[in-house]
Write a protein that holds these residues in place. Structure first.
Motif, PDB file in Angstrom:
ATOM      1  N   SER A 147       9.892  -1.965  -5.535  1.00  0.00           N
ATOM      2  CA  SER A 147       9.186  -0.665  -6.172  1.00  0.00           C
ATOM      3  C   SER A 147       9.365  -0.516  -7.589  1.00  0.00           C
ATOM      4  CB  SER A 147       9.480   0.530  -5.502  1.00  0.00           C
ATOM      5  OG  SER A 147       8.771   1.720  -6.005  1.00  0.00           O
ATOM      6  N   ASN A 148      10.490  -0.700  -8.364  1.00  0.00           N
ATOM      7  CA  ASN A 148      10.515  -0.856  -9.495  1.00  0.00           C
ATOM      8  C   ASN A 148       9.743  -1.703 -10.440  1.00  0.00           C
ATOM      9  OD1 ASN A 148      11.883   1.114 -11.667  1.00  0.00           O
ATOM     10  ND2 ASN A 148      13.037  -0.732 -12.146  1.00  0.00           N
ATOM     11  N   ASP A 149       9.849  -2.985  -9.909  1.00  0.00           N
ATOM     12  CA  ASP A 149       9.118  -4.128 -10.550  1.00  0.00           C
ATOM     13  C   ASP A 149       7.723  -3.940 -10.434  1.00  0.00           C
ATOM     14  OD1 ASP A 149      11.538  -5.511 -10.888  1.00  0.00           O
ATOM     15  OD2 ASP A 149      11.272  -6.739  -8.768  1.00  0.00           O
ATOM     16  N   LEU A 150       7.047  -3.322  -9.182  1.00  0.00           N
ATOM     17  CA  LEU A 150       5.681  -2.851  -9.052  1.00  0.00           C
ATOM     18  C   LEU A 150       5.324  -1.922 -10.117  1.00  0.00           C
ATOM     19  CD1 LEU A 150       2.854  -2.981  -7.727  1.00  0.00           C
ATOM     20  CD2 LEU A 150       3.823  -1.515  -6.080  1.00  0.00           C
TER      21      LEU A 150
ATOM     22  N   LEU B 164      -4.073 -19.929 -17.625  1.00  0.00           N
ATOM     23  CA  LEU B 164      -5.617 -20.004 -18.227  1.00  0.00           C
ATOM     24  C   LEU B 164      -6.706 -18.764 -18.051  1.00  0.00           C
ATOM     25  CD1 LEU B 164      -6.256 -23.837 -17.364  1.00  0.00           C
ATOM     26  CD2 LEU B 164      -5.406 -22.897 -19.511  1.00  0.00           C
ATOM     27  N   THR B 165      -6.100 -17.804 -17.070  1.00  0.00           N
ATOM     28  CA  THR B 165      -7.188 -16.888 -16.459  1.00  0.00           C
ATOM     29  C   THR B 165      -6.702 -15.417 -17.184  1.00  0.00           C
ATOM     30  OG1 THR B 165      -5.691 -16.182 -14.814  1.00  0.00           O
ATOM     31  CG2 THR B 165      -7.236 -17.718 -14.298  1.00  0.00           C
ATOM     32  N   GLU B 166      -5.606 -15.637 -18.116  1.00  0.00           N
ATOM     33  CA  GLU B 166      -5.250 -14.557 -19.018  1.00  0.00           C
ATOM     34  C   GLU B 166      -4.734 -13.566 -18.014  1.00  0.00           C
ATOM     35  OE1 GLU B 166      -8.473 -13.699 -21.763  1.00  0.00           O
ATOM     36  OE2 GLU B 166      -8.124 -15.618 -22.899  1.00  0.00           O
ATOM     37  N   PRO B 167      -3.881 -13.584 -17.174  1.00  0.00           N
ATOM     38  CA  PRO B 167      -3.304 -12.369 -16.471  1.00  0.00           C
ATOM     39  C   PRO B 167      -2.831 -11.309 -17.057  1.00  0.00           C
ATOM     40  CG  PRO B 167      -1.956 -14.168 -16.164  1.00  0.00           C
ATOM     41  CD  PRO B 167      -3.087 -14.721 -17.147  1.00  0.00           C
ATOM     42  N   PHE B 168      -2.549 -10.217 -16.638  1.00  0.00           N
ATOM     43  CA  PHE B 168      -1.806  -9.109 -17.032  1.00  0.00           C
ATOM     44  C   PHE B 168      -0.428  -9.041 -16.745  1.00  0.00           C
ATOM     45  CE2 PHE B 168      -6.257  -8.458 -18.565  1.00  0.00           C
ATOM     46  CZ  PHE B 168      -6.231  -7.247 -19.310  1.00  0.00           C
ATOM     47  N   GLY B 169       0.130  -9.918 -16.105  1.00  0.00           N
ATOM     48  CA  GLY B 169       1.440  -9.882 -15.509  1.00  0.00           C
ATOM     49  C   GLY B 169       1.672 -10.786 -14.179  1.00  0.00           C
ATOM     50  N   TYR B 170       2.868 -10.724 -14.006  1.00  0.00           N
ATOM     51  CA  TYR B 170       3.294 -11.575 -12.979  1.00  0.00           C
ATOM     52  C   TYR B 170       4.353 -11.141 -12.117  1.00  0.00           C
ATOM     53  CZ  TYR B 170       1.192 -15.769 -15.343  1.00  0.00           C
ATOM     54  OH  TYR B 170       0.581 -16.814 -15.820  1.00  0.00           O
ATOM     55  N   MET B 171       4.326 -10.877 -10.652  1.00  0.00           N
ATOM     56  CA  MET B 171       5.336 -10.453  -9.852  1.00  0.00           C
ATOM     57  C   MET B 171       5.962 -11.495  -8.919  1.00  0.00           C
ATOM     58  SD  MET B 171       4.304  -6.396  -9.186  1.00  0.00           S
ATOM     59  CE  MET B 171       2.781  -6.825  -8.728  1.00  0.00           C
TER      60      MET B 171
ATOM     61  N   THR C  70       0.852  -1.203  -0.005  1.00  0.00           N
ATOM     62  CA  THR C  70      -0.031  -0.077   0.206  1.00  0.00           C
ATOM     63  C   THR C  70       0.887   1.208  -0.063  1.00  0.00           C
ATOM     64  OG1 THR C  70      -1.767  -1.282   1.055  1.00  0.00           O
ATOM     65  CG2 THR C  70      -1.785   1.197   1.224  1.00  0.00           C
ATOM     66  N   ILE C  71       2.000   1.076   0.954  1.00  0.00           N
ATOM     67  CA  ILE C  71       2.629   2.458   0.906  1.00  0.00           C
ATOM     68  C   ILE C  71       3.653   2.527  -0.518  1.00  0.00           C
ATOM     69  CG2 ILE C  71       5.008   3.158   1.955  1.00  0.00           C
ATOM     70  CD1 ILE C  71       4.086   1.939   4.292  1.00  0.00           C
ATOM     71  N   MET C  72       4.141   1.376  -1.030  1.00  0.00           N
ATOM     72  CA  MET C  72       4.504   1.593  -2.466  1.00  0.00           C
ATOM     73  C   MET C  72       3.650   2.161  -3.363  1.00  0.00           C
ATOM     74  SD  MET C  72       6.494  -2.131  -2.111  1.00  0.00           S
ATOM     75  CE  MET C  72       7.185  -1.802  -3.989  1.00  0.00           C
ATOM     76  N   LEU C  73       2.392   1.704  -3.348  1.00  0.00           N
ATOM     77  CA  LEU C  73       1.604   2.132  -4.424  1.00  0.00           C
ATOM     78  C   LEU C  73       1.217   3.664  -4.104  1.00  0.00           C
ATOM     79  CD1 LEU C  73      -0.964  -0.840  -4.333  1.00  0.00           C
ATOM     80  CD2 LEU C  73       0.474  -0.085  -6.427  1.00  0.00           C
ATOM     81  N   SER C  74       0.956   4.063  -2.971  1.00  0.00           N
ATOM     82  CA  SER C  74       0.991   5.441  -2.824  1.00  0.00           C
ATOM     83  C   SER C  74       1.951   6.221  -3.401  1.00  0.00           C
ATOM     84  CB  SER C  74       0.678   5.623  -1.234  1.00  0.00           C
ATOM     85  OG  SER C  74       0.447   6.913  -0.936  1.00  0.00           O
ATOM     86  N   THR C  75       3.079   5.883  -2.879  1.00  0.00           N
ATOM     87  CA  THR C  75       4.597   6.489  -3.469  1.00  0.00           C
ATOM     88  C   THR C  75       4.316   6.537  -4.975  1.00  0.00           C
ATOM     89  OG1 THR C  75       5.686   5.626  -1.332  1.00  0.00           O
ATOM     90  CG2 THR C  75       6.821   6.468  -3.460  1.00  0.00           C
ATOM     91  N   LEU C  76       4.012   5.589  -5.594  1.00  0.00           N
ATOM     92  CA  LEU C  76       3.920   5.656  -7.046  1.00  0.00           C
ATOM     93  C   LEU C  76       2.609   6.513  -7.731  1.00  0.00           C
ATOM     94  CD1 LEU C  76       4.851   1.917  -8.106  1.00  0.00           C
ATOM     95  CD2 LEU C  76       6.311   4.051  -8.231  1.00  0.00           C
TER      96      LEU C  76
END
Length: 367
Positions: free
Chosen positions: A116-119, A103-110, A27-33
């Protein structure tokens, strides 16, 4: 340009993970971005319950959850029901997890632990792909609307065209019916006038006109019967015409008609001209060729290759020795020359050997 477009997006993010410390860090990383966390839950059931009310732009989903619904099953439901993009977060790299997740056609993997840079890059790619797919969907829907609209317009135009063709068909049928009836009425009047004229020469002129009108009336009858008002089959038309002409001459039952006509269709105007030509040639033979014996043979042959060729012949007395096409004296043969050259745009050749042979050739259509 791609990075600029993605970086200006402020995403509303949902987090589904049962590790509270990891959720707080994320949550903190997302807020920073510059992104907003609209909700975070620890299991798939809660995630599905909150989707409709919060409608996030993207979901960060742990593959392994403690609840009965794991992350892959939850992501599949989110994708199928809400069409919201999902990015997986996992510490598991086993093939069995990854193959099932595909099979669920995701939009990415982490892979955890997440930097932070990967996110940042995963969100950029996921949001951009989501944006592109939404635009493509709108474009496809717009195209489908245009296709449906155009299809409807074409169907309406086709219905109008069919209706117009039906109306044209009815009008042409009625026109040919009326012309045929009028020709028959005129023919009857001429016959009555000839009978009451009291002058043999005048009567013959009137009867000649009657036969020409019958030739025209017959073509309209054939057009009406066939339903094709542009083309005429020469074989039935010229065959009926020849028989009708012979039958109108009194006591000519012993004249033999040999008819050999190929199956060919030509435009109604040229077919009518052929009928008028044949009328003049048959009438001329019956009047002059057989020396009043009322016996003889008339042969009519029609062949169709690059040109249409009509060969008319009789076994009568033939033409005088000084005969020339340029010096025709009889009205009938003079009309034949005019019809062939001016109306059919063809050639005319006459020979007098054991009777008369007349060869006519003309193109089936205008060049």
């Amino acid at each position: 340009m791609f990075r600029e477009v993605v970086l200006i997006l402020k995403a509303r993010v949902a987090i589904v993970d049962d590790d509270d410390e990891f959720v707080d860090m994320l949550t903190i990383m997302l807020s920073t971005l510059g992104h907003e966390v609209v909700f975070s839950v620890s299991n798939g059931k809660e995630a599905l319950d909150k989707m409709l009310d919060h409608n996030p732009d993207i979901v960060l989903m742990d593959i392994v959850l403690s609840n009965s619904l794991d992350g892959i099953e939850t992501a599949g439901l989110i994708n199928s029901i809400y069409k919201i993009p999902v990015i997986y977060m996992t510490g598991h790299t086993e093939d069995k997890f990854l193959e099932k997740a595909k099979l669920t056609e995701p939009f990415g993997y982490m892979l955890k632990p997440i930097r932070s840079n990967d996110l940042k890059h995963a969100l950029e790619m996921g949001l951009y792909r989501s944006k592109v797919e939404k635009e493509l969907k709108k474009y496809r829907e717009h195209l489908e609307d245009l296709v449906n609209l155009r299809t409807h317009e074409l169907q309406e135009a086709n219905e109008k065209l069919v209706l117009a063709l039906e109306e044209k068909h009815l009008l042409l049928r009625e026109l040919n019916h009326r012309v045929k009836n009028n020709m028959q009425a005129i023919s009857g009047l001429l016959r009555i006038q000839a009978a009451s004229s009291g002058n043999k020469e005048v009567a013959q002129v009137l009867l000649d006109f009657e036969k020409r009108i019958q030739a025209i009336g017959l073509i309209h009858g054939k057009l009406q019967d066939s339903g094709d008002y542009m083309k005429v089959r020469l074989k039935p038309y010229l065959t009926d015409l020849a028989k009708n002409i012979v039958s109108t001459f009194e006591n000519w039952a012993e004249v033999t008609l040999n008819i050999d006509i190929s199956e060919v269709q030509i435009c109604s105007e040229k077919a009518m001209t052929c009928g008028l030509v044949l009328n003049e040639l048959i009438s001329n033979s019956l009047k002059h060729a057989f020396n009043g014996t009322k016996k003889g043979t008339i042969t009519i042959t029609v062949k169709a290759n690059s040109d249409i060729k009509i060969i008319f012949s009789d076994n009568g007395k033939g033409l005088p020795g000084d005969f020339s096409l340029d010096m025709l004296k009889t009205t009938g043969l003079h009309l034949v020359k005019l019809f062939v050259e001016d109306q059919l745009h063809g050639t005319l050749k006459m020979e007098s050997k054991k009777g008369l042979t007349c060869t006519i050739a003309f193109p089936p259509e205008e060049s």
